[in-house]
Design a protein around this motif. Sequence first.
Motif, PDB file in Angstrom:
ATOM      1  N   UNK A 138       0.828  -1.198   0.000  1.00  0.00           N
ATOM      2  CA  UNK A 138       0.000   0.000   0.000  1.00  0.00           C
ATOM      3  C   UNK A 138       0.860   1.244   0.000  1.00  0.00           C
ATOM      4  N   UNK A 139       0.376   2.321  -0.644  1.00  0.00           N
ATOM      5  CA  UNK A 139       1.135   3.562  -0.737  1.00  0.00           C
ATOM      6  C   UNK A 139       0.157   4.733  -0.673  1.00  0.00           C
ATOM      7  N   UNK A 140       0.314   5.563   0.336  1.00  0.00           N
ATOM      8  CA  UNK A 140      -0.516   6.752   0.497  1.00  0.00           C
ATOM      9  C   UNK A 140       0.354   7.988   0.298  1.00  0.00           C
ATOM     10  N   UNK A 180      -8.109   5.507   1.411  1.00  0.00           N
ATOM     11  CA  UNK A 180      -7.613   4.572   2.419  1.00  0.00           C
ATOM     12  C   UNK A 180      -6.940   3.402   1.718  1.00  0.00           C
ATOM     13  N   UNK A 181      -5.864   2.909   2.308  1.00  0.00           N
ATOM     14  CA  UNK A 181      -5.127   1.820   1.687  1.00  0.00           C
ATOM     15  C   UNK A 181      -5.951   0.545   1.588  1.00  0.00           C
ATOM     16  N   UNK A 182      -6.794   0.293   2.568  1.00  0.00           N
ATOM     17  CA  UNK A 182      -7.564  -0.950   2.542  1.00  0.00           C
ATOM     18  C   UNK A 182      -8.534  -0.997   1.354  1.00  0.00           C
ATOM     19  N   UNK A 183      -8.870   0.157   0.804  1.00  0.00           N
ATOM     20  CA  UNK A 183      -9.796   0.195  -0.331  1.00  0.00           C
ATOM     21  C   UNK A 183      -9.135  -0.153  -1.657  1.00  0.00           C
ATOM     22  N   UNK A 191      -7.296   5.643  -5.561  1.00  0.00           N
ATOM     23  CA  UNK A 191      -8.277   6.563  -4.989  1.00  0.00           C
ATOM     24  C   UNK A 191      -7.645   7.939  -4.872  1.00  0.00           C
ATOM     25  N   UNK A 192      -8.430   8.970  -5.166  1.00  0.00           N
ATOM     26  CA  UNK A 192      -7.902  10.336  -5.174  1.00  0.00           C
ATOM     27  C   UNK A 192      -8.923  11.288  -4.572  1.00  0.00           C
ATOM     28  N   UNK A 193      -8.438  12.185  -3.725  1.00  0.00           N
ATOM     29  CA  UNK A 193      -9.290  13.230  -3.140  1.00  0.00           C
ATOM     30  C   UNK A 193      -8.456  14.490  -2.949  1.00  0.00           C
ATOM     31  N   UNK A 194      -9.134  15.622  -2.840  1.00  0.00           N
ATOM     32  CA  UNK A 194      -8.404  16.874  -2.621  1.00  0.00           C
ATOM     33  C   UNK A 194      -9.145  17.758  -1.633  1.00  0.00           C
ATOM     34  N   UNK A 206      -4.583  13.850  -2.036  1.00  0.00           N
ATOM     35  CA  UNK A 206      -4.199  12.570  -1.446  1.00  0.00           C
ATOM     36  C   UNK A 206      -4.537  11.454  -2.421  1.00  0.00           C
ATOM     37  N   UNK A 207      -3.576  10.565  -2.652  1.00  0.00           N
ATOM     38  CA  UNK A 207      -3.830   9.389  -3.476  1.00  0.00           C
ATOM     39  C   UNK A 207      -3.463   8.134  -2.698  1.00  0.00           C
ATOM     40  N   UNK A 208      -4.169   7.061  -3.004  1.00  0.00           N
ATOM     41  CA  UNK A 208      -3.861   5.756  -2.422  1.00  0.00           C
ATOM     42  C   UNK A 208      -3.810   4.737  -3.546  1.00  0.00           C
ATOM     43  N   UNK A 209      -2.724   3.968  -3.595  1.00  0.00           N
ATOM     44  CA  UNK A 209      -2.589   2.878  -4.551  1.00  0.00           C
ATOM     45  C   UNK A 209      -1.987   1.674  -3.831  1.00  0.00           C
ATOM     46  N   UNK A 210      -2.032   0.535  -4.483  1.00  0.00           N
ATOM     47  CA  UNK A 210      -1.261  -0.619  -4.034  1.00  0.00           C
ATOM     48  C   UNK A 210       0.077  -0.549  -4.754  1.00  0.00           C
ATOM     49  N   UNK A 211       1.161  -0.492  -4.000  1.00  0.00           N
ATOM     50  CA  UNK A 211       2.467  -0.324  -4.638  1.00  0.00           C
ATOM     51  C   UNK A 211       2.860  -1.526  -5.504  1.00  0.00           C
TER      52      UNK A 211
END
Length: 243
Positions: A138-140, A180-183, A191-194, A206-211
Amino acid sequence: FKDAAQFRTTYGIEHPAPHLLKEAVYGLSEFHRHELREARLVATPGCFPTGALLALLPLIRRDLIEPSSIIIDAKSGTTGARRAASIEQLFAEVNENFRAYKVGNHRHVPEMEQEISAALGRDIALLFVPHLLPITRGLLSSIFMRPRAGTTESDVHAAFEASFAKSRFVRILKPGELPELRNVRATNYCELAFILDRRSETLLVITAIDNLGKGASGQAIQNMNLMLGYDEAAGLLNAAPVP
């Protein structure tokens, strides 16, 4: 890298095939679809650049931010730091711990600077701070920047919508929701939000991906699908939870 000298500086070795650099396509799928469909050689981005560039390129292309103000604060699971035998990767070193590492000399920084500089039309230097989370994957990424005078929330939202309206794997979250990383664990999704904070005149994305997914093998498969004319999502809609 497009420049063999930059490759040498970053990795400490000579590029083995400099004559292919101009031909190679940078495989950030959402921004190079056209080139990928015609490509013979593709370089898939690293996980940190993927998480950061998905947040930054839409804003830079619409001139909504001050590029010199960008600060990237990113946190990755241990699989983002190579699968190698090293003391700093031992369970006892990582578990119940949290630390920054390679600040100022991380090898993914020139990759990010190359892509942002290309979008800007001029060179730029970035401040990037990577951290190691005591989790497997996971990578936030939290990216801070100053908006241009007059930039509104509608402008920012429109920039992301225009960039990702046809993207199967980028989810723009609703106001009030945060990644969130779990998502995204074990998937190829981002996932992306501002948040546009008027009090401090700061735009936070903020972005969340699986690395290991969107940040590595998932994006490689996405690129392969584009190169070979397959459905872009082929092989990528089921979770891949190991490790």
